[in-house]
Design a protein around this motif. Structure first.
Motif, PDB file in Angstrom:
ATOM      1  N   ASN A   1      18.672  28.537 -17.497  1.00 36.26           N
ATOM      2  CA  ASN A   1      17.239  28.688 -17.768  1.00 36.26           C
ATOM      3  C   ASN A   1      16.642  27.435 -18.396  1.00 36.26           C
ATOM      4  O   ASN A   1      15.416  27.303 -18.467  1.00 36.26           O
ATOM      5  N   ASN A   2      17.486  26.533 -18.861  1.00 37.25           N
ATOM      6  CA  ASN A   2      17.020  25.270 -19.455  1.00 37.25           C
ATOM      7  C   ASN A   2      17.699  24.082 -18.777  1.00 37.25           C
ATOM      8  O   ASN A   2      17.970  23.064 -19.406  1.00 37.25           O
ATOM      9  N   ILE A   3      17.954  24.226 -17.471  1.00 42.96           N
ATOM     10  CA  ILE A   3      18.789  23.257 -16.758  1.00 42.96           C
ATOM     11  C   ILE A   3      18.212  21.848 -16.780  1.00 42.96           C
ATOM     12  O   ILE A   3      18.940  20.862 -16.669  1.00 42.96           O
ATOM     13  N   GLU A   4      16.872  21.719 -16.953  1.00 43.66           N
ATOM     14  CA  GLU A   4      16.256  20.404 -16.969  1.00 43.66           C
ATOM     15  C   GLU A   4      16.720  19.565 -18.163  1.00 43.66           C
ATOM     16  O   GLU A   4      16.549  18.341 -18.176  1.00 43.66           O
ATOM     17  N   LYS A   5      17.316  20.199 -19.157  1.00 46.94           N
ATOM     18  CA  LYS A   5      17.773  19.482 -20.345  1.00 46.94           C
ATOM     19  C   LYS A   5      19.184  18.914 -20.197  1.00 46.94           C
ATOM     20  O   LYS A   5      19.627  18.136 -21.038  1.00 46.94           O
ATOM     21  N   PHE A   6      19.896  19.310 -19.140  1.00 48.77           N
ATOM     22  CA  PHE A   6      21.307  18.972 -19.048  1.00 48.77           C
ATOM     23  C   PHE A   6      21.600  18.077 -17.848  1.00 48.77           C
ATOM     24  O   PHE A   6      21.905  18.549 -16.755  1.00 48.77           O
TER      25      PHE A   6
ATOM     26  N   TYR B   1      18.630  15.521  -1.676  1.00 55.08           N
ATOM     27  CA  TYR B   1      19.404  15.571  -2.903  1.00 55.08           C
ATOM     28  C   TYR B   1      18.904  16.674  -3.827  1.00 55.08           C
ATOM     29  O   TYR B   1      18.799  16.492  -5.029  1.00 55.08           O
ATOM     30  N   ILE B   2      18.605  17.815  -3.258  1.00 53.23           N
ATOM     31  CA  ILE B   2      18.154  18.934  -4.080  1.00 53.23           C
ATOM     32  C   ILE B   2      19.332  19.507  -4.865  1.00 53.23           C
ATOM     33  O   ILE B   2      20.490  19.292  -4.528  1.00 53.23           O
ATOM     34  N   GLY B   3      19.022  20.238  -5.907  1.00 44.10           N
ATOM     35  CA  GLY B   3      20.044  20.884  -6.722  1.00 44.10           C
ATOM     36  C   GLY B   3      19.473  22.133  -7.347  1.00 44.10           C
ATOM     37  O   GLY B   3      18.372  22.576  -7.011  1.00 44.10           O
ATOM     38  N   LEU B   4      20.213  22.696  -8.285  1.00 44.89           N
ATOM     39  CA  LEU B   4      19.777  23.918  -8.946  1.00 44.89           C
ATOM     40  C   LEU B   4      18.457  23.718  -9.671  1.00 44.89           C
ATOM     41  O   LEU B   4      17.621  24.629  -9.727  1.00 44.89           O
ATOM     42  N   ARG B   5      18.226  22.511 -10.226  1.00 44.45           N
ATOM     43  CA  ARG B   5      16.955  22.243 -10.910  1.00 44.45           C
ATOM     44  C   ARG B   5      15.773  22.420  -9.964  1.00 44.45           C
ATOM     45  O   ARG B   5      14.690  22.856 -10.360  1.00 44.45           O
ATOM     46  N   THR B   6      15.957  22.043  -8.693  1.00 39.36           N
ATOM     47  CA  THR B   6      14.881  22.204  -7.713  1.00 39.36           C
ATOM     48  C   THR B   6      14.461  23.662  -7.635  1.00 39.36           C
ATOM     49  O   THR B   6      13.268  23.987  -7.656  1.00 39.36           O
ATOM     50  N   LEU B   7      15.442  24.551  -7.544  1.00 41.32           N
ATOM     51  CA  LEU B   7      15.146  25.978  -7.454  1.00 41.32           C
ATOM     52  C   LEU B   7      14.467  26.477  -8.721  1.00 41.32           C
ATOM     53  O   LEU B   7      13.534  27.288  -8.664  1.00 41.32           O
ATOM     54  N   VAL B   8      14.944  25.996  -9.864  1.00 40.48           N
ATOM     55  CA  VAL B   8      14.371  26.434 -11.137  1.00 40.48           C
ATOM     56  C   VAL B   8      12.891  26.072 -11.201  1.00 40.48           C
ATOM     57  O   VAL B   8      12.063  26.860 -11.659  1.00 40.48           O
ATOM     58  N   HIS B   9      12.530  24.880 -10.735  1.00 35.79           N
ATOM     59  CA  HIS B   9      11.119  24.490 -10.725  1.00 35.79           C
ATOM     60  C   HIS B   9      10.314  25.367  -9.766  1.00 35.79           C
ATOM     61  O   HIS B   9       9.167  25.725 -10.052  1.00 35.79           O
TER      62      HIS B   9
ATOM     63  N   LEU C   1      24.328  21.725  -4.033  1.00 32.10           N
ATOM     64  CA  LEU C   1      23.821  23.082  -4.185  1.00 32.10           C
ATOM     65  C   LEU C   1      24.739  24.024  -3.414  1.00 32.10           C
ATOM     66  O   LEU C   1      24.949  23.862  -2.221  1.00 32.10           O
ATOM     67  N   HIS C   2      25.278  25.006  -4.081  1.00 30.72           N
ATOM     68  CA  HIS C   2      26.201  25.933  -3.450  1.00 30.72           C
ATOM     69  C   HIS C   2      25.445  27.147  -2.890  1.00 30.72           C
ATOM     70  O   HIS C   2      24.429  27.565  -3.433  1.00 30.72           O
ATOM     71  N   ASN C   3      25.949  27.697  -1.803  1.00 34.08           N
ATOM     72  CA  ASN C   3      25.349  28.887  -1.213  1.00 34.08           C
ATOM     73  C   ASN C   3      25.231  30.007  -2.230  1.00 34.08           C
ATOM     74  O   ASN C   3      24.251  30.757  -2.241  1.00 34.08           O
ATOM     75  N   ILE C   4      26.229  30.139  -3.092  1.00 37.81           N
ATOM     76  CA  ILE C   4      26.226  31.214  -4.091  1.00 37.81           C
ATOM     77  C   ILE C   4      25.084  31.017  -5.080  1.00 37.81           C
ATOM     78  O   ILE C   4      24.408  31.975  -5.464  1.00 37.81           O
ATOM     79  N   GLU C   5      24.845  29.754  -5.489  1.00 45.18           N
ATOM     80  CA  GLU C   5      23.734  29.472  -6.409  1.00 45.18           C
ATOM     81  C   GLU C   5      22.405  29.830  -5.754  1.00 45.18           C
ATOM     82  O   GLU C   5      21.519  30.411  -6.400  1.00 45.18           O
ATOM     83  N   PHE C   6      22.265  29.499  -4.482  1.00 47.94           N
ATOM     84  CA  PHE C   6      21.037  29.823  -3.750  1.00 47.94           C
ATOM     85  C   PHE C   6      20.847  31.333  -3.677  1.00 47.94           C
ATOM     86  O   PHE C   6      19.765  31.861  -3.941  1.00 47.94           O
ATOM     87  N   ALA C   7      21.923  32.056  -3.321  1.00 47.33           N
ATOM     88  CA  ALA C   7      21.854  33.515  -3.199  1.00 47.33           C
ATOM     89  C   ALA C   7      21.544  34.166  -4.534  1.00 47.33           C
ATOM     90  O   ALA C   7      20.738  35.114  -4.617  1.00 47.33           O
ATOM     91  N   ASP C   8      22.165  33.661  -5.612  1.00 47.04           N
ATOM     92  CA  ASP C   8      21.916  34.213  -6.944  1.00 47.04           C
ATOM     93  C   ASP C   8      20.467  33.993  -7.363  1.00 47.04           C
ATOM     94  O   ASP C   8      19.845  34.866  -7.976  1.00 47.04           O
ATOM     95  N   PHE C   9      19.923  32.811  -7.030  1.00 45.12           N
ATOM     96  CA  PHE C   9      18.538  32.528  -7.372  1.00 45.12           C
ATOM     97  C   PHE C   9      17.598  33.488  -6.648  1.00 45.12           C
ATOM     98  O   PHE C   9      16.673  34.045  -7.243  1.00 45.12           O
ATOM     99  N   CYS C  10      17.823  33.690  -5.348  1.00 45.50           N
ATOM    100  CA  CYS C  10      16.976  34.590  -4.557  1.00 45.50           C
ATOM    101  C   CYS C  10      17.060  36.028  -5.075  1.00 45.50           C
ATOM    102  O   CYS C  10      16.064  36.773  -5.053  1.00 45.50           O
ATOM    103  N   LYS C  11      18.231  36.403  -5.541  1.00 45.39           N
ATOM    104  CA  LYS C  11      18.401  37.759  -6.077  1.00 45.39           C
ATOM    105  C   LYS C  11      17.659  37.908  -7.407  1.00 45.39           C
ATOM    106  O   LYS C  11      17.054  38.940  -7.687  1.00 45.39           O
ATOM    107  N   GLU C  12      17.711  36.842  -8.234  1.00 45.60           N
ATOM    108  CA  GLU C  12      17.075  36.901  -9.545  1.00 45.60           C
ATOM    109  C   GLU C  12      15.561  36.782  -9.452  1.00 45.60           C
ATOM    110  O   GLU C  12      14.838  37.317 -10.282  1.00 45.60           O
ATOM    111  N   TYR C  13      15.067  36.066  -8.422  1.00 44.86           N
ATOM    112  CA  TYR C  13      13.619  35.888  -8.253  1.00 44.86           C
ATOM    113  C   TYR C  13      13.218  36.345  -6.847  1.00 44.86           C
ATOM    114  O   TYR C  13      12.901  35.529  -5.971  1.00 44.86           O
TER     115      TYR C  13
END
Length: 294
Positions: free
Chosen positions: A53-58, A179-187, A209-221
């Motif tokens: 939830n604070n991935i932009e800091k890391f 070069y997208i990553g998890l931060r892209t999805l968070v934004h 970016l892993h398929n699982i991260e993408f799927a988890d993001f879609c499930k959460e939002y």
């Protein structure tokens, strides 16, 4: 949403405890996410959710995910390492910079208590720190805090600018970036409800970016209408297009990858020569292949 904090195990932070939990990976002394979760009274999943939830800091020099080879090597050399065999993800580890950034994220009485204990314990470990120069001394800790405070205004402004751009979309958002990553999805979670979002990238499966991260993001939002298309590597430019093909169409050029927005100083500039991008977007839409969701 369920409360993230699952445990109230009061771990006593001592020099002996930390020395047993520190591992050297990629030339850095790091702490495992599971060990930090234990210190702060979280289960590992809840702890990592706070970080996500604070991935932009890391940035990567603050935190990184172990590769399969690094994980296997850690298991081989440290049979007592706190690594779950049931997790779908490889563990994340935190450098000294990540640890101090973490202290700005976790809240509550226990977090404050354990953060103070960590600072005091690292101070007592002066000789150990000098021997392992990847860790920082107290004076450098203060310097890091000052530098972080001075830079935070600029970083947060860029982070805010990107979120502000996406909130202006009325019908669609196209992000072209290899070069997208998890931060892209968070934004993108801040985008208006109902807006169609397409990521044009060949990034999935390349340790970005892993398929699982993408799927988890879609499930959460679930209200975020997000899909990803493979471009075949024909484009390398990075830009964001709002409301393509409408009277409201706007194009923004990105000086760095969208995954780094809010993490590094860069620029996002609106380009008013919209017509020159029409063939580019048309080619992308025609030749790209949907890869997520399946």
């Amino acid at each position: 949403m369920a409360e993230d904090k699952k445990k109230e195990i009061d771990v006593t932070v001592t020099e002996e405890y930390l020395k047993e939990k520190l591992y050297k990976i990629r030339g850095k002394r790091v702490l495992l996410d599971a060990d930090l979760a234990e210190i702060y009274g979280y289960d590992t999943k809840g702890f990592n959710r706070q970080v996500k939830n604070n991935i932009e800091k890391f940035d990567e020099d603050f935190m990184f995910e172990l590769t399969d080879e690094e994980l296997e090597d850690l298991r081989y050399k440290n049979c007592t390492a706190n690594i779950s065999s049931k997790s779908r993800y490889n563990p994340h580890v935190f450098t000294e910079q990540g640890l101090y950034m973490l202290m700005t994220v976790l809240k509550g009485p226990l977090a404050v208590k354990q953060s103070k204990a960590l600072i005091r314990t690292f101070k007592k470990m002066k000789d150990y720190i000098l021997e392992n120069r990847d860790l920082i001394g107290q004076r450098e800790i203060l310097q890091l805090s000052m530098e972080t405070a001075n830079n935070r205004i600029e970083i947060n402004k860029i982070n805010s600018d990107m979120i502000s751009i996406e909130k202006q979309a009325k019908s669609s958002i196209y992000v072209v970036d290899n070069y997208i990553g998890l931060r892209t999805l968070v934004h993108l979670k801040n985008s208006p409800t109902g807006v169609d979002i397409i990521l044009f990238s060949d990034n999935v499966g390349n340790n970005k970016l892993h398929n699982i991260e993408f799927a988890d993001f879609c499930k959460e939002y679930p209200t975020v209408k997000l899909s990803m298309k493979k471009t075949g590597g024909i484009f390398h430019d990075r830009f964001i297009v709002l409301d393509y093909g409408t009277a409201d169409e706007r194009v923004f050029l990105c000086g760095a990858s969208s995954k780094d927005a809010g993490a590094r100083i860069t620029s996002i500039v609106e380009d008013y020569g919209i017509s020159k991008y029409a063939p580019v977007i048309a080619t992308l839409l025609k030749n790209s292949t949907l890869i997520l969701p399946q």
